[in-house]
Each structure stands twice: as structure tokens, then as C-alpha cells.
Design a protein around this motif. Structure first.
Motif, PDB file in Angstrom:
ATOM      1  N   GLY A 149      52.112  21.145 -39.243  1.00  0.00           N
ATOM      2  CA  GLY A 149      52.722  21.572 -40.356  1.00  0.00           C
ATOM      3  C   GLY A 149      53.369  23.113 -40.021  1.00  0.00           C
ATOM      4  N   GLY A 150      53.555  23.311 -38.783  1.00  0.00           N
ATOM      5  CA  GLY A 150      53.811  24.610 -38.480  1.00  0.00           C
ATOM      6  C   GLY A 150      54.434  24.764 -37.021  1.00  0.00           C
TER       7      GLY A 150
ATOM      8  N   THR B 251      59.886  23.822 -31.900  1.00  0.00           N
ATOM      9  CA  THR B 251      58.448  23.872 -31.512  1.00  0.00           C
ATOM     10  C   THR B 251      57.679  23.360 -32.798  1.00  0.00           C
ATOM     11  OG1 THR B 251      58.344  26.163 -32.376  1.00  0.00           O
ATOM     12  CG2 THR B 251      58.804  26.025 -30.006  1.00  0.00           C
ATOM     13  N   TYR B 252      58.221  22.708 -33.637  1.00  0.00           N
ATOM     14  CA  TYR B 252      57.229  22.527 -34.843  1.00  0.00           C
ATOM     15  C   TYR B 252      56.640  21.339 -34.558  1.00  0.00           C
ATOM     16  CZ  TYR B 252      56.476  21.266 -39.751  1.00  0.00           C
ATOM     17  OH  TYR B 252      55.957  21.002 -41.008  1.00  0.00           O
ATOM     18  N   ASP B 253      55.435  21.411 -34.875  1.00  0.00           N
ATOM     19  CA  ASP B 253      54.321  20.123 -34.881  1.00  0.00           C
ATOM     20  C   ASP B 253      54.108  19.674 -36.242  1.00  0.00           C
ATOM     21  OD1 ASP B 253      51.990  18.806 -35.121  1.00  0.00           O
ATOM     22  OD2 ASP B 253      50.743  20.276 -33.673  1.00  0.00           O
TER      23      ASP B 253
ATOM     24  N   TRP C 130      41.235  20.509 -31.935  1.00  0.00           N
ATOM     25  CA  TRP C 130      41.675  21.357 -33.183  1.00  0.00           C
ATOM     26  C   TRP C 130      43.225  21.579 -32.673  1.00  0.00           C
ATOM     27  CZ3 TRP C 130      38.706  21.523 -37.115  1.00  0.00           C
ATOM     28  CH2 TRP C 130      37.451  21.314 -36.994  1.00  0.00           C
ATOM     29  N   THR C 131      43.972  20.584 -33.232  1.00  0.00           N
ATOM     30  CA  THR C 131      45.309  20.554 -32.912  1.00  0.00           C
ATOM     31  C   THR C 131      45.710  20.753 -31.342  1.00  0.00           C
ATOM     32  OG1 THR C 131      45.898  21.854 -34.837  1.00  0.00           O
ATOM     33  CG2 THR C 131      47.419  21.838 -33.322  1.00  0.00           C
TER      34      THR C 131
ATOM     35  N   PRO D 101      62.581  25.156 -45.290  1.00  0.00           N
ATOM     36  CA  PRO D 101      61.308  24.791 -45.488  1.00  0.00           C
ATOM     37  C   PRO D 101      60.621  23.710 -44.710  1.00  0.00           C
ATOM     38  CG  PRO D 101      62.748  25.055 -47.478  1.00  0.00           C
ATOM     39  CD  PRO D 101      63.632  24.970 -46.111  1.00  0.00           C
ATOM     40  N   GLU D 102      61.536  22.738 -44.001  1.00  0.00           N
ATOM     41  CA  GLU D 102      61.080  21.567 -43.384  1.00  0.00           C
ATOM     42  C   GLU D 102      60.225  22.121 -42.133  1.00  0.00           C
ATOM     43  OE1 GLU D 102      65.468  21.398 -42.600  1.00  0.00           O
ATOM     44  OE2 GLU D 102      64.107  22.539 -44.055  1.00  0.00           O
TER      45      GLU D 102
END
Length: 452
Positions: free
Chosen positions: A309-310, A303-305, A175-176, A253-254
Motif C-alpha cells: 500500500g505504498g 514503484t507502487y506495491d 516482511w514485504t 490517493p490510489e
């Protein structure tokens, strides 16, 4: 908050906890009036193992990698083992890469685990990246497949850092960032594992990733809606910078649109700066100059995955912290507030993960299905002092939460959501960022909570 009231993989994890580790008990009187030895403390239901030393790096199985000594020993590409093509799922671009691998020795878990979370610290110059994998052995003697735990680069120009969805063998699932046994009630557990690092670089490049730390936390924490109350043992507050995630609402937003989605990078940036980590004007030049606290925007970007999507991928946050000079970071679990007090006493704040209804945490003013905040101390009454990024301004970030309420929402593994449905809690998950060369007191505190 982390994608606050949306169903997320955090609510799917069968996390668990026990407050087994409390302060040492003194001698007690037996029924006959004589002093008797206290009962032995239950074993911690958490096992954390990291590879960090020159001896560690020389102990694994290397194909094209080399251990390097020095103040911060690590692993680099020596002579590539081969080349491979990688198609980035988030850009569609296919590129060729040289690669080399290192596989850890088998680590036998001190507690057969229902969950395992890997984390790593590394430097990836332009034109390089790395992949972390885990393969374990179940309690019935069979093996898992090699699971990808993350594809990571400090930057975002060569690949888009990503978790990998859809990995399962029918008995466990990724899970991620978390390996999880699908049905813990069956009794199946993971009893051992190996980690594999694959280091990549563009063909002909001399630059190489350098990995300083890789490890994993395994745990088997029994399900519970409440945890035993601990006894306050410390009054201390650390001076940690205060940043609000909410002032960034609608930005970038990206990278998940700022605001409530940025609790993790905002918390990370607070502790990075507590330890002296600073971003240069050149590093922040890409941020809109009208935005306050541009370093929080930077932390969100890096840190964006792109799969999740976060910005709430736990190991990606720890890896980001370790890109700052002389810092390292791990993801682990703590077993009690007593353990958290041990860290605060040594000057080490912690980023904790929790979920709760608005009515369950006095003074918060919100409810969340998953949120990160920074614990910076304890009051004389034992209440929790937190830098809570879910605040309307930087000035409002410092909060004091009632010890008993906060302890329960952080350490429990089961709770009722607003609809009355039973969902999971995070069971004491936290990120710890600390110096690459801790003081003796810091080292002792980390060892006391199972981190070395």
C-alpha cells in the motif's frame, strides 16, 4: 517519508549494522618501538551476490528459459515450460499465463545472515511479468520454503505489482521485501540460498521478459544504538536534480496520496535524472497537467506495491530505475560513511534509509519512523550533503546534516521512538543506481562496497 509515523514492517525488521570498514590503516609502532603490521580489518557483515553475465545465466538450472549474449546479457523465455492460472489478489481477475523458470546455483553466504533482500533488473513488455523467489538453508541444515520476494511488472496493466504477506515457516518471515530470521538471538542463521525467476507471458505471445540482473544482499549486523564515529575523508558534491515530495501532498490517493509517502520514488527520480534518465511527454501524458514535477508522480505509480500500500518497496524502486536505458539498480547495505564516501568520490550518489526523532537530526525539522533521502556529497568538514525530499519546495531540498548525527541514525539498528519504546533502525540500507557499463573507477568503487 515512508508512511511516516504509522507502525510499519520497517519497524519490525531486526536490522543490524557495524561500521567495520574504514579506510586502510597504516603501520603502527609496537610496544618495543618497532613497526608492526596493522590488525586485519574485521570482515564486512554484508554479502552481496548478483548474477549478471552470460556465463551466470548459463550456469543456472533452466526450464524453458534461455541465456542471451550481447552488451547486456540476460535471460528470456525460450520454449515455455507450461501454463498456469494466476488470480490477481488486487483485481480478482484470473488469467492464464505461459511460464518458464531459471534457478540460480546455491550461493553460500560469506556471513551467515539474519536478513536477505533480493533485487532485480528487467524489461517486461506488455503481456509479461516476472516473479522472484528465494529458498535458503539454515545453519542447522534444514531448508526454508520457497518464499516469494516479489511479483513485478514495469507497467500496471497486466498484473498489479505486489509483495506477498503472510509467508513464514515459524523461524523466518518475509516482511514485504525482506527475509528475516524471527529470533536472531537464538543463533539461527541463513547460510546459503538460491534464487528462482519465473517469467510469464500471455499464451501465444512472442514477447518475453528479459532479466539483466538478479541478486541478493545478506547481512548479520549486531544490534546497536550507536556506531563508532568515522573520520572524514572526502569533500565533494555531485550535481543531482532536486525534487520535493511535499509539493505532491494529496495527489493520487490510489498511490498513497503523495506528500510524505513519496520519499522513495522522489529520491529515485532524482538519481535517475542525474544519470540522464528522462521520461517522454507521452509517458507523462496521464499526469494531471496542473501538477508540478510530473515525473515524480510517474515514479510513484510505477514503484507502487499494491500489497504494502505504498511506494517504499526497496527492490521495486531499484527495478524501476533499471527500466531506464543503460541504468541498473541494487538494494544493499553499506558498513560505514567511509564506504559512502568511496561511492561519492566515484560520482555515484546513494539513496539511504533512516529513522529518527526530530531532536536527533539538527536542521531536519521533522521526525520519522522511516524515510529515504539522497546523499550527494560531503562538505570540507565531513558533514553530509543530502537532497532531502521531505522539504517544502524543490529549492529547499539541498540540506547539510551534521556528520555524527546523520551517521548514527543511518547505521544504527536500535533506537528509542517518541514514546520511549525500543524500535529498529535500518542499519545502513541503501539503493545504488549506476550505469549498465560503469567506468573503471565506478566499477572499483562498487567492488569496494561489495557490489559487482
Amino acid at each position: 517519508m515512508s508512511r511516516a509515523e504509522q507502525p510499519s514492517r520497517r519497524t519490525l525488521l531486526a536490522a543490524a549494522v557495524t561500521a567495520a570498514v574504514a579506510g586502510g590503516a597504516g603501520p603502527v609502532l609496537s610496544a618495543g618501538g618497532a613497526f608492526a603490521a596493522p590488525a586485519p580489518a574485521p570482515a564486512r557483515p554484508i554479502d552481496h551476490r548478483s548474477w549478471t553475465t552470460y556465463t551466470d545465466w548459463r550456469g543456472g538450472a533452466a526450464q524453458g528459459t534461455r541465456a542471451v549474449a550481447g552488451l547486456r546479457p540476460g535471460l528470456v523465455i525460450d520454449a515455455p515450460a507450461g501454463t498456469t492460472d494466476y488470480t490477481d489478489p488486487h483485481t480478482g481477475t484470473t488469467a492464464r499465463w505461459e511460464y518458464a523458470t531459471w534457478t540460480s546455483p546455491v550461493h553460500r553466504l560469506s556471513v551467515p545472515a539474519t536478513e536477505v533482500i533480493a533485487s532485480w533488473n528487467a524489461r517486461t513488455p506488455a503481456g509479461t511479468w516476472l516473479q522472484t523467489e528465494l529458498r535458503g538453508t539454515y545453519s542447522d541444515g534444514t531448508d526454508t520454503p520457497w518464499y516469494v520476494m516479489g511479483r513485478w511488472a514495469a507497467g500496471d496493466q497486466d498484473i498489479k505489482r505486489t509483495s506477498v504477506d503472510g509467508q513464514t515457516d515459524g523461524r523466518s518471515t518475509i516482511w514485504t521485501d525482506t527475509f528475516s530470521i524471527d529470533t536472531p538471538a537464538s543463533g539461527l542463521r541463513l547460510v546459503s540460498y538460491r534464487l528462482r525467476l519465473t517469467l510469464y507471458r500471455r499464451p501465444g505471445l512472442t514477447a518475453t521478459p528479459k532479466v539483466w540482473r538478479i541478486g541478493a544482499m545478506g547481512s548479520d549486523i549486531p544490534d546497536r544504538f550507536t556506531v563508532p564515529a568515522s573520520t572524514p575523508g572526502l569533500a565533494r558534491e555531485l550535481t543531482v536534480p532536486r525534487y520535493s515530495q511535499e509539493i505532491h501532498k494529496g495527489q493520487y490517493p490510489e498511490y498513497d496520496n503523495g506528500g510524505e509517502a513519496w520519499c522513495s520514488p522522489t529520491s529515485s527520480q532524482m538519481i535517475i535524472e542525474y544519470w540522464g534518465g528522462r521520461l517522454t511527454p507521452e509517458q507523462l501524458a496521464w499526469v494531471d497537467p496542473s501538477y508540478a514535477d510530473p515525473q515524480v508522480c510517474h515514479a510513484a505509480r510505477y514503484t507502487y506495491d499494491h500489497q504494502y500500500g505504498g511506494c517504499g518497496n526497496w527492490p521495486f524502486n531499484a527495478a524501476y530505475a533499471a527500466t531506464f536505458p543503460d541504468l541498473q539498480g541494487v538494494v544493499t547495505r553499506l558498513a560505514s560513511l567511509t564506504e559512502l564516501e568511496t561511492l561519492i568520490a566515484a560520482g555515484i550518489p546513494a539513496i539511504t534509509s533512516q529513522s529518527f526523532l526530530k531532536t536527533e537530526l539538527t536542521g531536519a525539522g521533522y521526525g520519522t519512523s522511516g524515510h529515504l533521502m539522497t546523499v550527494i556529497g560531503f562538505t570540507a568538514d565531513g558533514d553530509v550533503i543530502a537532497n532531502d525530499p521531505a522539504s517544502p519546495s524543490d529549492a529547499a531540498v539541498r540540506r547539510v546534516y551534521l556528520r555524527r548525527e546523520w551517521e548514527n541514525i543511518w547505521l544504527r539498528t536500535k533506537r528509542y521512538n517518541a514514546s520511549g519504546k525500543v524500535v529498529s533502525g535500518t542499519g545502513g540500507v541503501c539503493y545504488l543506481y549506476f550505469p549498465a557499463r560503469p567506468t573503471p573507477r565506478q566499477r572499483a568503487a562498487l567492488a569496494a562496497v561489495g557490489v559487482s
